[in-house]
Design a protein around this motif. Sequence first.
Motif, mmCIF file in Angstrom:
data_model
loop_
_atom_site.group_PDB
_atom_site.id
_atom_site.type_symbol
_atom_site.label_atom_id
_atom_site.label_comp_id
_atom_site.label_asym_id
_atom_site.label_seq_id
_atom_site.Cartn_x
_atom_site.Cartn_y
_atom_site.Cartn_z
ATOM 1 N N THR A 125 -5.440 6.368 7.306
ATOM 2 C CA THR A 125 -4.415 5.516 7.908
ATOM 3 C C THR A 125 -3.024 6.036 7.543
ATOM 4 N N TYR B 79 0.843 -1.214 0.000
ATOM 5 C CA TYR B 79 0.000 0.000 0.000
ATOM 6 C C TYR B 79 0.868 1.250 0.000
ATOM 7 N N ASP C 92 -14.131 6.819 4.619
ATOM 8 C CA ASP C 92 -12.816 6.212 4.833
ATOM 9 C C ASP C 92 -12.001 6.417 3.559
ATOM 10 N N SER D 200 -10.971 -1.160 -1.704
ATOM 11 C CA SER D 200 -9.609 -1.676 -1.851
ATOM 12 C C SER D 200 -9.513 -2.979 -2.630
ATOM 13 N N GLU E 22 -16.576 4.532 1.573
ATOM 14 C CA GLU E 22 -15.128 4.569 1.331
ATOM 15 C C GLU E 22 -14.888 5.350 0.046
ATOM 16 N N ASN F 150 -11.474 3.366 12.730
ATOM 17 C CA ASN F 150 -12.848 3.008 12.355
ATOM 18 C C ASN F 150 -13.592 2.394 13.527
ATOM 19 N N THR G 144 -3.894 2.486 14.937
ATOM 20 C CA THR G 144 -4.011 1.943 13.558
ATOM 21 C C THR G 144 -5.271 2.532 12.915
ATOM 22 N N GLY G 145 -5.376 2.363 11.613
ATOM 23 C CA GLY G 145 -6.589 2.761 10.901
ATOM 24 C C GLY G 145 -7.755 1.880 11.314
ATOM 25 N N TYR G 146 -7.454 0.627 11.562
ATOM 26 C CA TYR G 146 -8.491 -0.301 12.026
ATOM 27 C C TYR G 146 -9.130 0.253 13.301
ATOM 28 N N GLY H 58 -0.500 3.626 11.831
ATOM 29 C CA GLY H 58 -1.311 4.562 12.614
ATOM 30 C C GLY H 58 -2.600 4.854 11.871
ATOM 31 N N HIS I 236 -15.010 -2.195 4.430
ATOM 32 C CA HIS I 236 -13.859 -2.853 5.059
ATOM 33 C C HIS I 236 -14.252 -3.476 6.406
ATOM 34 N N SER J 273 -12.932 -3.351 9.240
ATOM 35 C CA SER J 273 -12.836 -2.451 10.401
ATOM 36 C C SER J 273 -14.115 -1.617 10.555
ATOM 37 N N SER K 290 -0.745 3.699 7.275
ATOM 38 C CA SER K 290 -0.112 2.470 6.804
ATOM 39 C C SER K 290 -0.119 2.336 5.278
ATOM 40 N N LYS K 291 -0.601 3.371 4.587
ATOM 41 C CA LYS K 291 -0.602 3.279 3.128
ATOM 42 C C LYS K 291 0.264 4.424 2.570
ATOM 43 N N ALA L 12 -8.756 5.665 3.192
ATOM 44 C CA ALA L 12 -7.499 4.933 3.387
ATOM 45 C C ALA L 12 -6.696 4.785 2.089
ATOM 46 N N HIS L 13 -7.385 4.476 0.988
ATOM 47 C CA HIS L 13 -6.668 4.151 -0.255
ATOM 48 C C HIS L 13 -6.569 5.324 -1.229
HETATM 49 C C1 LIG Z 1 -10.565 0.869 3.763
HETATM 50 C C2 LIG Z 1 -9.649 0.571 4.899
HETATM 51 N N1 LIG Z 1 -9.863 1.140 6.084
HETATM 52 C C3 LIG Z 1 -9.055 0.906 7.130
HETATM 53 C C4 LIG Z 1 -7.974 0.055 7.037
HETATM 54 C C5 LIG Z 1 -7.123 -0.210 8.244
HETATM 55 O O1 LIG Z 1 -5.905 0.420 8.171
HETATM 56 P P1 LIG Z 1 -4.671 0.043 9.113
HETATM 57 O O2 LIG Z 1 -3.751 -0.800 8.315
HETATM 58 O O3 LIG Z 1 -4.065 1.359 9.470
HETATM 59 O O4 LIG Z 1 -5.219 -0.661 10.310
HETATM 60 C C6 LIG Z 1 -7.708 -0.559 5.825
HETATM 61 C C7 LIG Z 1 -6.547 -1.458 5.709
HETATM 62 O O5 LIG Z 1 -6.350 -2.220 4.848
HETATM 63 C C8 LIG Z 1 -8.573 -0.301 4.724
HETATM 64 O O6 LIG Z 1 -8.349 -0.893 3.552
#
Ligand SMILES: Cc1ncc(COP(=O)(O)O)c(C=O)c1O
Length: 400
Positions: free
Chosen positions: A242, A53, A211, A186, A182, A118, A113-115, A251, A139, A141, A244-245, A213-214
Amino acid sequence: MTDLFSKFDPLIEQRETLLATGLTDPFNLVMERVESPTVAICNGKRTILLGTYNYMGMTFDPDVIAAGKTALDEFGSGTTGSRVLNGTYSGHRAVEQALKDFYAMDHAMVFSTGYQANLGIISTLAGKEDYIVLDIDSHASIYDGCALGNAQIVPFRHNDVEALEKRLKRIPEGAGKLVVLEGVYSMLGDVAPLTEMVRVAKENGAMVLVDEAHSMGFIGANGRGVAEAQGVIGDVDFIIGTFSKSVGTVGGFCVSNHPKFEILRLVCRPYVFTASLPPSVVATAATSIRKLMNSADKRAHLWENSKRLHAGLRQLGFNLGTNEPQSAIIAVLMPDLETGAAMWEALLDEGLYVNLARPPATPAGMTLLRCSLCSEHSSEQVGEILGMFAAAGRATGCIT
Ligand SMILES: Cc1ncc(COP(=O)(O)O)c(C=O)c1O
């Protein structure tokens, strides 16, 4: 005694059957060395990474790395505490300021985390009496956040504006309503029609959470995401993201203009009851976010890569998740898990890593090879990738 593991027997059997064919385990690969955002050593071999990511290639940015090293030296390896006790360092405040500047919003709250972002925001905002209307392909989360808060869940068909509107109109008058969407989904890499969806949500008195994230860093004139690209960011109540991407570390966060937002810091359990991010992580994140504000060239190159890979794969005869490239994710659809796993291994043998994705992560029982591009993939690498897909596709009979 009932063996609590017996519910996993079908999965254990499916996995054992697949591995008995001699296939490399697609969910157990080790990155032995990572040379750059786009190259690692796997099984002793140089491997191009097309399944991370790391959209904006920030993991090896020299300024980002330097910021992390300095913070490690000056603040130590971890906070050993919650954000509401001893776990808020100046670096946590600094990364929240970077987010407020990045999104031009009043409030930012950073999670581990992003998880958890959410999980925390959704469960805290929407409780037992409230309704969450969400895209069925959301997702995990997001679903877990709904479950934790015990809200009434009303799913609607993926990206279907009419279905969203119908569901909203059926909710009892006066109930609390949160629409969760979203920006980029993803698995297939498709984008939500946020302009219409946000309008419909607002017309029906719902708050909106998106969200992104992507899409953060890449989509939108300032990299703020699909809501920015479609001109509705001002009407979105909460953006989840997030680190993490595109940010290149770990985070999660929520940004908002809601005047009462800060109270969430006291009532949001996945924020309160966990340790905060290490100082080195928040320092790398803050540096990365500030650099992403001025990354128009990288965004342009990433779009070029995405368009070229999409067109090239289609030309080779692969079946793709979207008709046009809509994000940095390109999904190559596989007929079944066995073929998908064989193609995944053939690509790895060629020196290419992609994600093998299957249910429950994927929609509609699909197996797919998820390719995610990076702004640091050179044009030559994209050419190499297409050559590898051609060879692996022919070897496995996926294309002729
Ligand atoms: C749409 C979406 N939201 C949240 C997350 C969670 O992100 P994180 O990796 O920071 O926990 C992801 C992770 O793949 C995601 O794809």
